[in-house]
Enzyme design. Structure first.
Site, PDB file in Angstrom:
ATOM      1  N   CYS A  77       0.872  -1.180   0.000  1.00 36.29           N
ATOM      2  CA  CYS A  77       0.000   0.000   0.000  1.00 36.29           C
ATOM      3  C   CYS A  77       0.906   1.227   0.000  1.00 36.29           C
ATOM      4  O   CYS A  77       1.725   1.401   0.919  1.00 36.29           O
ATOM      5  CB  CYS A  77      -0.872  -0.041   1.251  1.00 36.29           C
ATOM      6  SG  CYS A  77      -1.906   1.418   1.472  1.00 36.29           S
ATOM      7  N   CYS A 190      -0.989   3.652  -6.661  1.00 37.78           N
ATOM      8  CA  CYS A 190      -1.825   3.022  -5.636  1.00 37.78           C
ATOM      9  C   CYS A 190      -2.011   1.578  -6.081  1.00 37.78           C
ATOM     10  O   CYS A 190      -2.257   1.322  -7.275  1.00 37.78           O
ATOM     11  CB  CYS A 190      -3.170   3.745  -5.569  1.00 37.78           C
ATOM     12  SG  CYS A 190      -4.410   2.894  -4.563  1.00 37.78           S
TER      13      CYS A 190
HETATM   14  N1  DGL Z   1      -3.822   0.388  -2.069  1.00 41.54           N
HETATM   15  C1  DGL Z   1      -3.658   1.590  -1.290  1.00 41.54           C
HETATM   16  C2  DGL Z   1      -2.455   2.379  -1.816  1.00 41.54           C
HETATM   17  O1  DGL Z   1      -1.620   1.841  -2.513  1.00 41.54           O
HETATM   18  C3  DGL Z   1      -4.981   2.303  -1.265  1.00 41.54           C
HETATM   19  C4  DGL Z   1      -5.078   3.365  -0.239  1.00 41.54           C
HETATM   20  C5  DGL Z   1      -6.473   3.645   0.230  1.00 41.54           C
HETATM   21  O2  DGL Z   1      -7.031   2.799   0.937  1.00 41.54           O
HETATM   22  O3  DGL Z   1      -6.974   4.743  -0.054  1.00 41.54           O
HETATM   23  O4  DGL Z   1      -2.283   3.549  -1.510  1.00 41.54           O
END
Ligand code: DGL
Length: 286
Positions: A77, A190
């Site tokens: 993440c 993301c």
């Molecule tokens: N997969 C997360 C990232 O890479 C998502 C973040 C979120 O929950 O907004 O930032």
């Protein structure tokens, strides 16, 4: 650093199902490993949360994965890595912890128009990891970085990316705008976003927009492979680095802080393989 137990699982953590895009690269690169995934579906999305909250949730996840005996943890993440990677590493100095930063560096190095875009959450866009790459790589190479975010993208992926949603339309308009601005590389900052990469690439090809879409998944898998090779004994290296076409899908145990209806089907559709949904109890007693 030497691995304590070579057969122990690799832990992955994300606010939701996005980190599965990183898992797909790992599964291809390291198919003999066992994987355990922690999705903080109770608190997703993280993108607009305060840094204190992101740190608290991330450290809880890392601690949980550590207690399951993971030999290496990937904070899959970007938002969590931006705020909590340093602290997680300080708390577990003996444990290899890999974090994510948007793949801006390769995009800047490859850009011919000297203008790239990063699509990420607000947390990632303001966090120090990305801004360090802007200062150290993009600015010296006189490359403009357009930062953009859409708070609905993560919930849209968590909902299985319904095509009729207005988020899909906005995404398509964004691509046209990038083209007008002369952007030639789009960084998906993301881990949820690579799941809609094929949709973007189809539009780019159909309208001849000349934009290359990049993400960090493959580089992260390569980094994990390198870390395991450095820390494991030679016998283990031979076992784990078998070519991926000799093996079927690795085992994935999936744990969520909130099992909403349909989450199992969503995970299976995103990774096209069966998955074992775990409760905290089933881990404690297995
Ligand atoms: N997969 C997360 C990232 O890479 C998502 C973040 C979120 O929950 O907004 O930032």
């Amino acid at each position: 650093m030497q691995l304590s137990d070579e057969s122990a699982p690799i832990g992955l953590f994300d606010s939701g199902v996005g980190g599965l895009s990183v898992y797909l690269h790992l599964a291809k690169q390291l198919p003999n490993e066992r994987y355990i995934y922690y999705a903080d579906t109770k608190n997703v999305p993280y993108g607009a949360r305060s840094s204190d909250e992101i740190v608290r949730f991330t450290l809880a996840a890392v601690s949980w994965l550590y207690e399951q005996g993971c030999k290496l943890i990937v904070i899959a993440c970007n938002s969590a890595s931006a705020y909590a990677l340093d602290q997680a590493r300080k708390l577990y100095p003996q444990l290899p912890i890999v974090g994510l930063v948007p793949a801006l560096k390769p995009a800047v190095l490859a850009s011919k128009t000297k203008h790239v875009a990063v699509l990420a959450t607000q947390a990632t866009l303001t966090g120090k990891l990305l801004n360090q790459v802007i200062t150290e790589i993009a600015q010296p190479l006189e490359t403009s970085v357009t930062k953009c975010f859409d708070p609905q993208l993560v919930p849209w992926v968590e909902a299985g990316m319904p095509a009729q949603d207005v988020t899909a339309l906005r995404l398509s308009e964004r691509l046209d705008e990038f083209h007008r601005l002369g952007i030639d590389h789009l960084v998906l900052g993301c881990t949820h976003y690579p799941f809609f990469k094929p949709i973007l690439q189809t539009q780019i090809a159909q309208q001849n927009l000349g934009i290359t879409v990049v993400d960090s998944g493959a580089a992260i898998a390569a980094r994990v492979q390198q870390l395991l090779a450095e820390t494991a004994p030679p016998s283990y290296r031979q076992l784990t680095l078998l070519p991926s076409d000799t093996i079927s899908s690795p085992m994935l145990d999936f744990y969520a802080t909130n099992y909403y209806p349909g989450i199992g089907d969503l995970v299976q559709s995103l990774i096209s393989q069966p998955v074992r949904l775990l409760s905290e109890q089933s881990i404690a007693y297995q």
